[in-house]
Design a protein around this motif. Structure first.
Motif, PDB file in Angstrom:
ATOM      1  N   TYR A 181       0.833  -1.200   0.000  1.00 35.23           N
ATOM      2  CA  TYR A 181       0.000   0.000   0.000  1.00 35.23           C
ATOM      3  C   TYR A 181       0.874   1.259   0.000  1.00 35.23           C
ATOM      4  O   TYR A 181       0.593   2.221  -0.726  1.00 35.23           O
ATOM      5  N   ALA A 182       1.927   1.243   0.806  1.00 36.22           N
ATOM      6  CA  ALA A 182       2.833   2.395   0.837  1.00 36.22           C
ATOM      7  C   ALA A 182       3.502   2.599  -0.518  1.00 36.22           C
ATOM      8  O   ALA A 182       3.658   3.738  -0.977  1.00 36.22           O
ATOM      9  N   ALA A 183       3.883   1.501  -1.177  1.00 37.71           N
ATOM     10  CA  ALA A 183       4.489   1.606  -2.503  1.00 37.71           C
ATOM     11  C   ALA A 183       3.496   2.154  -3.510  1.00 37.71           C
ATOM     12  O   ALA A 183       3.849   2.964  -4.384  1.00 37.71           O
ATOM     13  N   LEU A 184       2.234   1.728  -3.404  1.00 34.90           N
ATOM     14  CA  LEU A 184       1.191   2.246  -4.276  1.00 34.90           C
ATOM     15  C   LEU A 184       1.009   3.746  -4.061  1.00 34.90           C
ATOM     16  O   LEU A 184       0.935   4.522  -5.031  1.00 34.90           O
ATOM     17  N   ALA A 185       0.943   4.170  -2.811  1.00 35.35           N
ATOM     18  CA  ALA A 185       0.767   5.586  -2.515  1.00 35.35           C
ATOM     19  C   ALA A 185       1.903   6.421  -3.095  1.00 35.35           C
ATOM     20  O   ALA A 185       1.675   7.497  -3.668  1.00 35.35           O
ATOM     21  N   ALA A 186       3.132   5.926  -2.981  1.00 37.67           N
ATOM     22  CA  ALA A 186       4.285   6.661  -3.501  1.00 37.67           C
ATOM     23  C   ALA A 186       4.246   6.743  -5.026  1.00 37.67           C
ATOM     24  O   ALA A 186       4.543   7.792  -5.609  1.00 37.67           O
ATOM     25  N   ALA A 187       3.890   5.635  -5.677  1.00 42.70           N
ATOM     26  CA  ALA A 187       3.838   5.624  -7.145  1.00 42.70           C
ATOM     27  C   ALA A 187       2.735   6.553  -7.662  1.00 42.70           C
ATOM     28  O   ALA A 187       2.912   7.246  -8.673  1.00 42.70           O
ATOM     29  N   LEU A 188       1.609   6.600  -6.973  1.00 45.58           N
ATOM     30  CA  LEU A 188       0.534   7.506  -7.372  1.00 45.58           C
ATOM     31  C   LEU A 188       0.942   8.966  -7.181  1.00 45.58           C
ATOM     32  O   LEU A 188       0.628   9.825  -8.013  1.00 45.58           O
ATOM     33  N   ALA A 189       1.638   9.238  -6.089  1.00 43.68           N
ATOM     34  CA  ALA A 189       2.082  10.612  -5.848  1.00 43.68           C
ATOM     35  C   ALA A 189       2.976  11.111  -6.973  1.00 43.68           C
ATOM     36  O   ALA A 189       2.927  12.290  -7.347  1.00 43.68           O
ATOM     37  N   GLU A 190       3.790  10.203  -7.538  1.00 42.94           N
ATOM     38  CA  GLU A 190       4.653  10.575  -8.658  1.00 42.94           C
ATOM     39  C   GLU A 190       3.830  11.001  -9.873  1.00 42.94           C
ATOM     40  O   GLU A 190       4.312  11.733 -10.734  1.00 42.94           O
ATOM     41  N   ARG A 191       2.572  10.560  -9.940  1.00 39.21           N
ATOM     42  CA  ARG A 191       1.702  10.889 -11.069  1.00 39.21           C
ATOM     43  C   ARG A 191       0.677  11.978 -10.714  1.00 39.21           C
ATOM     44  O   ARG A 191      -0.271  12.216 -11.454  1.00 39.21           O
ATOM     45  N   GLY A 192       0.859  12.588  -9.553  1.00 36.98           N
ATOM     46  CA  GLY A 192      -0.052  13.650  -9.174  1.00 36.98           C
ATOM     47  C   GLY A 192      -1.390  13.173  -8.663  1.00 36.98           C
ATOM     48  O   GLY A 192      -2.407  13.859  -8.814  1.00 36.98           O
ATOM     49  N   ALA A 193      -1.405  11.998  -8.051  1.00 41.90           N
ATOM     50  CA  ALA A 193      -2.627  11.453  -7.462  1.00 41.90           C
ATOM     51  C   ALA A 193      -2.343  11.099  -6.005  1.00 41.90           C
ATOM     52  O   ALA A 193      -1.245  10.648  -5.671  1.00 41.90           O
ATOM     53  N   THR A 194      -3.329  11.288  -5.146  1.00 41.53           N
ATOM     54  CA  THR A 194      -3.133  11.102  -3.712  1.00 41.53           C
ATOM     55  C   THR A 194      -4.208  10.206  -3.134  1.00 41.53           C
ATOM     56  O   THR A 194      -5.408  10.508  -3.244  1.00 41.53           O
ATOM     57  N   LEU A 195      -3.792   9.111  -2.517  1.00 41.17           N
ATOM     58  CA  LEU A 195      -4.746   8.267  -1.806  1.00 41.17           C
ATOM     59  C   LEU A 195      -5.239   8.997  -0.568  1.00 41.17           C
ATOM     60  O   LEU A 195      -4.436   9.499   0.229  1.00 41.17           O
ATOM     61  N   LEU A 196      -6.551   9.048  -0.386  1.00 39.35           N
ATOM     62  CA  LEU A 196      -7.123   9.792   0.735  1.00 39.35           C
ATOM     63  C   LEU A 196      -6.947   9.078   2.064  1.00 39.35           C
ATOM     64  O   LEU A 196      -7.147   9.676   3.123  1.00 39.35           O
ATOM     65  N   THR A 197      -6.598   7.811   2.034  1.00 37.82           N
ATOM     66  CA  THR A 197      -6.129   7.082   3.214  1.00 37.82           C
ATOM     67  C   THR A 197      -4.637   6.867   3.031  1.00 37.82           C
ATOM     68  O   THR A 197      -4.224   6.205   2.073  1.00 37.82           O
ATOM     69  N   ASP A 198      -3.810   7.435   3.911  1.00 37.84           N
ATOM     70  CA  ASP A 198      -2.371   7.251   3.750  1.00 37.84           C
ATOM     71  C   ASP A 198      -1.951   5.890   4.302  1.00 37.84           C
ATOM     72  O   ASP A 198      -2.749   5.158   4.902  1.00 37.84           O
ATOM     73  N   ALA A 199      -0.697   5.536   4.085  1.00 42.25           N
ATOM     74  CA  ALA A 199      -0.230   4.191   4.439  1.00 42.25           C
ATOM     75  C   ALA A 199      -0.305   3.930   5.935  1.00 42.25           C
ATOM     76  O   ALA A 199      -0.624   2.816   6.364  1.00 42.25           O
ATOM     77  N   ARG A 200      -0.043   4.939   6.753  1.00 37.14           N
ATOM     78  CA  ARG A 200      -0.119   4.760   8.198  1.00 37.14           C
ATOM     79  C   ARG A 200      -1.561   4.488   8.625  1.00 37.14           C
ATOM     80  O   ARG A 200      -1.828   3.594   9.436  1.00 37.14           O
ATOM     81  N   GLN A 201      -2.499   5.240   8.075  1.00 36.89           N
ATOM     82  CA  GLN A 201      -3.909   5.030   8.397  1.00 36.89           C
ATOM     83  C   GLN A 201      -4.391   3.666   7.903  1.00 36.89           C
ATOM     84  O   GLN A 201      -5.171   2.989   8.580  1.00 36.89           O
ATOM     85  N   TYR A 202      -3.925   3.274   6.730  1.00 35.45           N
ATOM     86  CA  TYR A 202      -4.316   1.966   6.187  1.00 35.45           C
ATOM     87  C   TYR A 202      -3.907   0.849   7.144  1.00 35.45           C
ATOM     88  O   TYR A 202      -4.710  -0.033   7.475  1.00 35.45           O
ATOM     89  N   GLY A 203      -2.654   0.878   7.609  1.00 32.13           N
ATOM     90  CA  GLY A 203      -2.186  -0.153   8.530  1.00 32.13           C
ATOM     91  C   GLY A 203      -2.953  -0.148   9.839  1.00 32.13           C
ATOM     92  O   GLY A 203      -3.232  -1.201  10.415  1.00 32.13           O
TER      93      GLY A 203
END
Length: 289
Positions: free
Chosen positions: A74-96
């Motif tokens: 999930y953290a890797a997904l969040a980082a890869a999306l950020a590189e494309r200008g997209a942000t998961l509204l649940t961050d990796a810490r909240q997901y865990g």
């Protein structure tokens, strides 16, 4: 609409959503939200940039509705999306925090079965003496075995239920079988939960920003018409959900034999399943609007 929906693509037809999530994608589009597709298999192979290659750049805030992910994936997904200008509204810490029992247990300890846990690695069952020490705070009596995310309740006597936690031989046998069956699906560690006698099927409550948005049957329960679902009292639960600090979560509730509603499980709403008969539009309207 203020957010888009990210869901998993169909490996056989990559331009389409996975059939399991097609209804969610259709409902999101009906509500006017953009839908982006994730290559879950590429993410699972450790190639997050490839996994999000089909996500439009600059898409902005996203909710994910798809297959379960480990915290690291999930953290890797969040980082890869950020590189494309997209942000998961649940961050990796909240997901865990919402996805794994050690993250949510303290907040819900008063309304859920007593639990203890021990970090472990897939395929490596802790020795009997270590399991006995783990179980000791729960005292004698029945316990349920699971990992940080899942149990094997469909193999109840074989890999889930221990009639007496003080029976170390039986405890070790059930934990060992659980580990054997979980294999690479094992997550985080061994959890022992005090057994409580529940009556009837579980109810799943979906929460957005600390408020109940949707109540459904549990996906594993027999099909139940929505109007006939039991309606648990949520006033005591709402402050606990808000204090968890996660915007989109689920709580699975069951009625104990003494008439008390108890929390069986907490989950991140992005990877919690809806029963087949549920209307995705109800949930997505609360989530995306």
């Amino acid at each position: 609409m203020t957010a888009a929906l990210l869901t998993c693509l169909d490996p056989l037809r990559p331009r389409r959503p996975d059939p399991h999530f097609a209804a969610a994608a259709a409902a999101a589009r009906e509500l006017g939200a953009a839908v982006a597709l994730l290559d879950h298999e590429a993410l699972d192979r450790g190639r997050p940039a490839e996994a999000v290659a089909g996500v439009p750049t600059g898409l902005g805030p996203l909710w994910y509705r798809g297959w379960m992910l480990t915290r690291d994936r999930y953290a890797a997904l969040a980082a890869a999306l950020a590189e494309r200008g997209a942000t998961l509204l649940t961050d990796a810490r909240q997901y865990g925090r919402a996805h794994e029992l050690p993250g949510w247990y303290e907040q819900f300890a008063a309304v859920t079965p007593a639990s203890v846990w021990l970090p472990a690695e897939p395929g490596r069952t802790p020795p009997p003496a270590r399991l006995a020490a783990l179980a000791a705070p729960l005292g004698p009596g029945p316990v349920v075995v699971k990992d940080y995310v899942k149990s094997r309740k469909h193999e109840w006597h074989e890999a889930c239920f221990v009639p007496d936690a003080s029976d170390t031989e039986r405890l070790a046998a059930v934990v060992g079988r659980f580990m054997e069956l979980q294999q690479d699906s094992f997550r985080g560690g061994i959890v022992l939960r005090a057994f409580e006698d529940f009556t009837g099927d579980e109810v799943r409550v979906w929460w957005t920003d600390g408020a109940p948005a949707f109540t459904t049957a549990h996906p594993d329960a027999p099909t139940t018409a929505e109007p006939s679902l039991p309606r648990p009292e949520l006033d005591r639960l709402a402050p606990l959900v808000r204090a968890l600090g996660c915007r989109f979560v689920t709580t699975d509730l069951a009625l104990r034999s003494d008439g008390t509603w108890r929390v069986v499980e907490v989950g991140d709403g992005q990877v919690s399943d809806l029963p087949a008969a549920a209307d995705h539009r109800t949930l997505l309207h609360a989530l995306l609007s």
